[in-house]
Design a protein around this motif. Structure first.
Motif, mmCIF file in Angstrom:
data_model
loop_
_atom_site.group_PDB
_atom_site.id
_atom_site.type_symbol
_atom_site.label_atom_id
_atom_site.label_comp_id
_atom_site.label_asym_id
_atom_site.label_seq_id
_atom_site.Cartn_x
_atom_site.Cartn_y
_atom_site.Cartn_z
ATOM 1 N N VAL A 130 0.864 -1.181 0.000
ATOM 2 C CA VAL A 130 0.000 0.000 0.000
ATOM 3 C C VAL A 130 0.903 1.235 0.000
ATOM 4 O O VAL A 130 1.738 1.384 0.884
ATOM 5 C CB VAL A 130 -0.928 0.010 1.249
ATOM 6 N N LEU A 132 -2.747 -3.196 -5.327
ATOM 7 C CA LEU A 132 -3.647 -3.358 -4.185
ATOM 8 C C LEU A 132 -4.374 -4.696 -4.250
ATOM 9 O O LEU A 132 -5.004 -5.029 -5.245
ATOM 10 C CB LEU A 132 -4.676 -2.221 -4.159
ATOM 11 N N PHE A 172 -10.712 2.165 -3.189
ATOM 12 C CA PHE A 172 -9.416 1.758 -3.717
ATOM 13 C C PHE A 172 -9.006 2.679 -4.858
ATOM 14 O O PHE A 172 -9.764 2.893 -5.803
ATOM 15 C CB PHE A 172 -9.476 0.309 -4.212
#
Length: 142
Positions: free
Chosen positions: A71, A104, A139
């Protein structure tokens, strides 16, 4: 019974206070100048939202590390609505978890959010006693 926390909060004059923490750090609390303060510290109710986001964020940061997830950036937006009448309290709180990165693993990150919200975050559980919570995960894939 569990752990007991003892916090000392000292009046600094006018409307300002300083509160300690078991970590050894201090936080200054004050109100806006238009309300009679000097705006020299954090607002008490807003500080509750920081506690909520911080508690949940710590859970998720720990899970990101444990799951070895990539991340680049992670932030939490907390938007809360206060009642109009005194004593004013938060009746609705929206918590948005934002993850940024080029790799991700959305399912695992969502699992981390769910674990924090449903199982680990004690501050979340306290908020659940008096407010309607709305959880969103966003996201941002690069």
């Amino acid at each position: 019974m569990g752990t007991t926390n003892h916090i000392s909060t000292k009046w600094l004059g006018n409307m300002a206070f300083e509160s300690n923490n078991p970590s050894g750090h201090h936080v200054k609390i004050d109100i806006a100048t238009e309300d009679g303060g000097d705006s020299s510290g954090l607002r008490p109710k807003a500080l509750m939202l920081s506690s909520l986001a911080g508690c949940s964020g710590l859970d998720i940061a720990g899970l990101i590390k444990k799951m070895k997830l990539e991340v680049d950036e992670f932030h939490i937006e907390t938007i809360a609505n206060l009642t109009d009448e005194h004593p004013k309290y938060y009746y609705k709180v929206e918590i948005e978890y934002h993850f940024h990165g080029s790799n991700l693993k959305e399912d695992k990150l969502q699992r981390a959010v769910d674990l924090s919200v449903e199982k680990y975050c004690g501050v979340m559980e306290m908020f659940r006693r008096f407010a309607e919570l709305e959880i969103k995960t966003v996201f941002h894939n690069k």
